[in-house]
Design a protein around this motif. Structure first.
Motif, PDB file in Angstrom:
ATOM      1  N   LEU A  54       0.841  -1.203   0.000  1.00 27.69           N
ATOM      2  CA  LEU A  54       0.000   0.000   0.000  1.00 27.69           C
ATOM      3  C   LEU A  54       0.875   1.252   0.000  1.00 27.69           C
ATOM      4  CD1 LEU A  54      -2.666  -1.041   2.682  1.00 27.69           C
ATOM      5  CD2 LEU A  54      -2.862  -1.172   0.181  1.00 27.69           C
ATOM      6  N   PRO A  55       0.413   2.333  -0.593  1.00 28.72           N
ATOM      7  CA  PRO A  55       1.207   3.565  -0.620  1.00 28.72           C
ATOM      8  C   PRO A  55       1.315   4.197   0.765  1.00 28.72           C
ATOM      9  CG  PRO A  55      -0.974   3.975  -1.523  1.00 28.72           C
ATOM     10  CD  PRO A  55      -0.871   2.490  -1.327  1.00 28.72           C
ATOM     11  N   TRP A  56       2.429   4.884   0.999  1.00 30.60           N
ATOM     12  CA  TRP A  56       2.602   5.604   2.254  1.00 30.60           C
ATOM     13  C   TRP A  56       1.719   6.851   2.242  1.00 30.60           C
ATOM     14  CZ3 TRP A  56       5.304   4.600   6.704  1.00 30.60           C
ATOM     15  CH2 TRP A  56       6.155   3.480   6.674  1.00 30.60           C
ATOM     16  N   PRO A  57       1.002   7.119   3.320  1.00 30.01           N
ATOM     17  CA  PRO A  57       0.182   8.337   3.391  1.00 30.01           C
ATOM     18  C   PRO A  57       1.069   9.587   3.440  1.00 30.01           C
ATOM     19  CG  PRO A  57      -0.477   6.728   5.061  1.00 30.01           C
ATOM     20  CD  PRO A  57       0.834   6.265   4.506  1.00 30.01           C
ATOM     21  N   ASP A  58       0.548  10.705   2.950  1.00 28.46           N
ATOM     22  CA  ASP A  58       1.285  11.971   3.005  1.00 28.46           C
ATOM     23  C   ASP A  58       1.161  12.645   4.364  1.00 28.46           C
ATOM     24  OD1 ASP A  58       2.086  11.738   0.341  1.00 28.46           O
ATOM     25  OD2 ASP A  58       0.237  12.679  -0.385  1.00 28.46           O
ATOM     26  N   ASP A  59       0.067  12.444   5.037  1.00 30.48           N
ATOM     27  CA  ASP A  59      -0.178  13.040   6.347  1.00 30.48           C
ATOM     28  C   ASP A  59       0.778  12.414   7.371  1.00 30.48           C
ATOM     29  OD1 ASP A  59      -1.153  13.596   8.920  1.00 30.48           O
ATOM     30  OD2 ASP A  59      -3.229  13.690   8.236  1.00 30.48           O
ATOM     31  N   PRO A  60       1.585  13.214   8.086  1.00 29.55           N
ATOM     32  CA  PRO A  60       2.532  12.665   9.069  1.00 29.55           C
ATOM     33  C   PRO A  60       1.867  11.793  10.126  1.00 29.55           C
ATOM     34  CG  PRO A  60       3.018  14.967   8.646  1.00 29.55           C
ATOM     35  CD  PRO A  60       1.715  14.681   7.966  1.00 29.55           C
ATOM     36  N   LEU A  61       0.658  12.139  10.520  1.00 32.20           N
ATOM     37  CA  LEU A  61      -0.059  11.359  11.518  1.00 32.20           C
ATOM     38  C   LEU A  61      -0.394   9.974  10.968  1.00 32.20           C
ATOM     39  CD1 LEU A  61      -1.327  11.504  14.352  1.00 32.20           C
ATOM     40  CD2 LEU A  61      -3.431  12.310  13.266  1.00 32.20           C
ATOM     41  N   LEU A  62      -0.895   9.925   9.748  1.00 26.40           N
ATOM     42  CA  LEU A  62      -1.215   8.653   9.111  1.00 26.40           C
ATOM     43  C   LEU A  62       0.051   7.874   8.766  1.00 26.40           C
ATOM     44  CD1 LEU A  62      -4.122   9.679   6.699  1.00 26.40           C
ATOM     45  CD2 LEU A  62      -4.255   8.804   9.041  1.00 26.40           C
ATOM     46  N   GLU A  63       1.122   8.604   8.505  1.00 32.35           N
ATOM     47  CA  GLU A  63       2.401   7.965   8.217  1.00 32.35           C
ATOM     48  C   GLU A  63       2.884   7.174   9.433  1.00 32.35           C
ATOM     49  OE1 GLU A  63       6.929   9.226   6.739  1.00 32.35           O
ATOM     50  OE2 GLU A  63       5.415  10.759   7.171  1.00 32.35           O
ATOM     51  N   LEU A  64       2.741   7.754  10.621  1.00 32.89           N
ATOM     52  CA  LEU A  64       3.122   7.042  11.841  1.00 32.89           C
ATOM     53  C   LEU A  64       2.257   5.802  12.018  1.00 32.89           C
ATOM     54  CD1 LEU A  64       4.702   6.832  14.507  1.00 32.89           C
ATOM     55  CD2 LEU A  64       2.920   8.239  15.566  1.00 32.89           C
ATOM     56  N   TRP A  65       0.956   5.950  11.804  1.00 26.20           N
ATOM     57  CA  TRP A  65       0.059   4.803  11.937  1.00 26.20           C
ATOM     58  C   TRP A  65       0.422   3.702  10.941  1.00 26.20           C
ATOM     59  CZ3 TRP A  65      -3.405   2.302   8.703  1.00 26.20           C
ATOM     60  CH2 TRP A  65      -4.232   1.345   9.325  1.00 26.20           C
ATOM     61  N   HIS A  66       0.704   4.087   9.717  1.00 29.50           N
ATOM     62  CA  HIS A  66       1.046   3.085   8.699  1.00 29.50           C
ATOM     63  C   HIS A  66       2.355   2.384   9.051  1.00 29.50           C
ATOM     64  CE1 HIS A  66       0.900   1.132   4.823  1.00 29.50           C
ATOM     65  NE2 HIS A  66       2.094   1.610   4.491  1.00 29.50           N
ATOM     66  N   ALA A  67       3.329   3.129   9.535  1.00 26.73           N
ATOM     67  CA  ALA A  67       4.603   2.527   9.931  1.00 26.73           C
ATOM     68  C   ALA A  67       4.388   1.481  11.019  1.00 26.73           C
ATOM     69  CB  ALA A  67       5.575   3.599  10.418  1.00 26.73           C
ATOM     70  N   GLN A  68       3.603   1.843  12.031  1.00 23.11           N
ATOM     71  CA  GLN A  68       3.352   0.893  13.110  1.00 23.11           C
ATOM     72  C   GLN A  68       2.496  -0.271  12.645  1.00 23.11           C
ATOM     73  OE1 GLN A  68       4.833   0.504  15.785  1.00 23.11           O
ATOM     74  NE2 GLN A  68       3.565  -0.995  16.862  1.00 23.11           N
ATOM     75  N   THR A  69       1.599  -0.022  11.691  1.00 21.92           N
ATOM     76  CA  THR A  69       0.812  -1.106  11.121  1.00 21.92           C
ATOM     77  C   THR A  69       1.723  -2.130  10.452  1.00 21.92           C
ATOM     78  OG1 THR A  69      -1.115   0.311  10.768  1.00 21.92           O
ATOM     79  CG2 THR A  69      -0.974  -1.680   9.423  1.00 21.92           C
ATOM     80  N   LEU A  70       2.691  -1.644   9.686  1.00 21.92           N
ATOM     81  CA  LEU A  70       3.627  -2.559   9.025  1.00 21.92           C
ATOM     82  C   LEU A  70       4.449  -3.337  10.051  1.00 21.92           C
ATOM     83  CD1 LEU A  70       4.947  -0.472   5.989  1.00 21.92           C
ATOM     84  CD2 LEU A  70       3.077  -2.114   6.075  1.00 21.92           C
ATOM     85  N   LEU A  71       4.928  -2.654  11.070  1.00 16.87           N
ATOM     86  CA  LEU A  71       5.724  -3.325  12.101  1.00 16.87           C
ATOM     87  C   LEU A  71       4.868  -4.339  12.854  1.00 16.87           C
ATOM     88  CD1 LEU A  71       7.694  -0.213  13.377  1.00 16.87           C
ATOM     89  CD2 LEU A  71       8.636  -2.156  12.094  1.00 16.87           C
ATOM     90  N   ARG A  72       3.623  -4.008  13.079  1.00 20.31           N
ATOM     91  CA  ARG A  72       2.715  -4.913  13.775  1.00 20.31           C
ATOM     92  C   ARG A  72       2.455  -6.170  12.948  1.00 20.31           C
ATOM     93  NH1 ARG A  72      -3.300  -5.537  14.361  1.00 20.31           N
ATOM     94  NH2 ARG A  72      -3.474  -6.762  16.252  1.00 20.31           N
ATOM     95  N   GLU A  73       2.148  -5.992  11.641  1.00 23.25           N
ATOM     96  CA  GLU A  73       1.853  -7.146  10.801  1.00 23.25           C
ATOM     97  C   GLU A  73       3.116  -7.973  10.525  1.00 23.25           C
ATOM     98  OE1 GLU A  73      -1.008  -7.878  10.806  1.00 23.25           O
ATOM     99  OE2 GLU A  73      -2.401  -6.277  10.274  1.00 23.25           O
TER     100      GLU A  73
END
Length: 277
Positions: A139-158
């Motif tokens: 999935l593409p990385w979000p541009d919003d820094p807040l969503l970027e943090l969530w996506h990073a942790q989502t990847l680390l979690r999965e």
């Protein structure tokens, strides 16, 4: 050698930033607007990274849900919406919930996000055997820094989750077995695990008897052997998660663990992890 303790702390302390999406009303509201009710929103939103995920794929990768529960949601969810719309709705819910908690106002957001993203991007170099992680990594990385943090942790979690499933499978612990052993630790209410994972009472009871026969349970409590097995699985899971955190020096990893506590605490204090049964 990456410090296992610091890597685990970094993941565990930042995990509420990801995990809140399974509890906040913003998510249920947005999924309902797409025609997804009850747990259909959960299975569709987490499985949407696969595309029109089949129930079999979700049963395999989510690991501990009763197959009947999954089949009630999928593939029916794809008759009323699309994976792209669900992914968009999920991100919209993430942003709304984390802003409600004031996460976007924490001064060290950019610093924390940068380190978490480096770890997540290093994990992408280790896709083999990590199907749920790999789907989200595409999935593409979000541009919003807040969503970027969530996506990073989502990847680390999965990434960690796929490793955990591998460790459980290697030890001969199925999804229902894992739930029962988890409940026996007292770390999570068994009633929540039963309700959220949908296993019939008779199947749960039968699996308990098998685990007692294996010497892993004594009544509803872990035996010494059961506790040792649980610890072995957790230790192996920690080891399998290390390739991601190798992107950071020990000093950086210690800093990430320090900052992660701020974000995790903010999520908890805002009540974003509240659940009911």
């Amino acid at each position: 050698m990456t410090d296992v303790r610091l890597a685990r702390q970094s993941w565990r302390r930042l995990e509420p930033v990801h995990g809140m999406i399974y509890f906040v009303p913003e998510a249920a509201e947005r999924y309902a607007a797409l025609g997804l009710k009850s747990q259909a929103g959960y299975f569709a939103s987490r499985g949407a990274a696969f595309g029109t995920a089949s129930p079999e794929l979700v049963i395999a990768t989510f690991y501990n849900f009763c197959p009947t529960l999954v089949r009630r949601a999928l593939p029916a969810a794809w008759d009323v919406t699309t994976p792209a719309k669900v992914i968009e709705a999920r991100l919209d819910a993430v942003g709304a919930a984390l802003r409600r908690a004031g996460i976007h106002e924490i001064p060290v957001l950019a610093e924390t996000t940068a380190m978490a993203r480096r770890a997540a991007e290093r994990a992408v170099e280790h896709l083999q055997g990590r199907p749920l992680f790999a789907a989200h990594a595409a999935l593409p990385w979000p541009d919003d820094p807040l969503l970027e943090l969530w996506h990073a942790q989502t990847l680390l979690r999965e990434f960690r989750g796929d490793g955990h499933v591998a460790a459980l499978t290697a030890e001969g612990i199925g999804g229902l077995d894992a739930l029962i052993l988890h409940g026996a630790t007292g770390q999570m209410p068994t009633v929540f695990l039963k309700v959220s994972r949908g296993w019939p009472e008779e199947e749960w009871a039968a699996a308990e008897e098998v685990l007692r026969g294996r010497g892993l349970l004594d009544g509803d409590a872990l035996t010494e052997e059961g506790g040792a097995l649980r610890q072995r699985i957790e230790d192996r899971t920690d080891e399998l998660a290390l390739p991601a955190y190798a992107a950071l020096s020990d000093d950086e990893l210690a800093r990430l663990a320090e900052l992660a506590r701020i974000f995790g605490r903010a999520v908890v204090d805002a009540g974003l992890l509240t659940f009911s049964v």
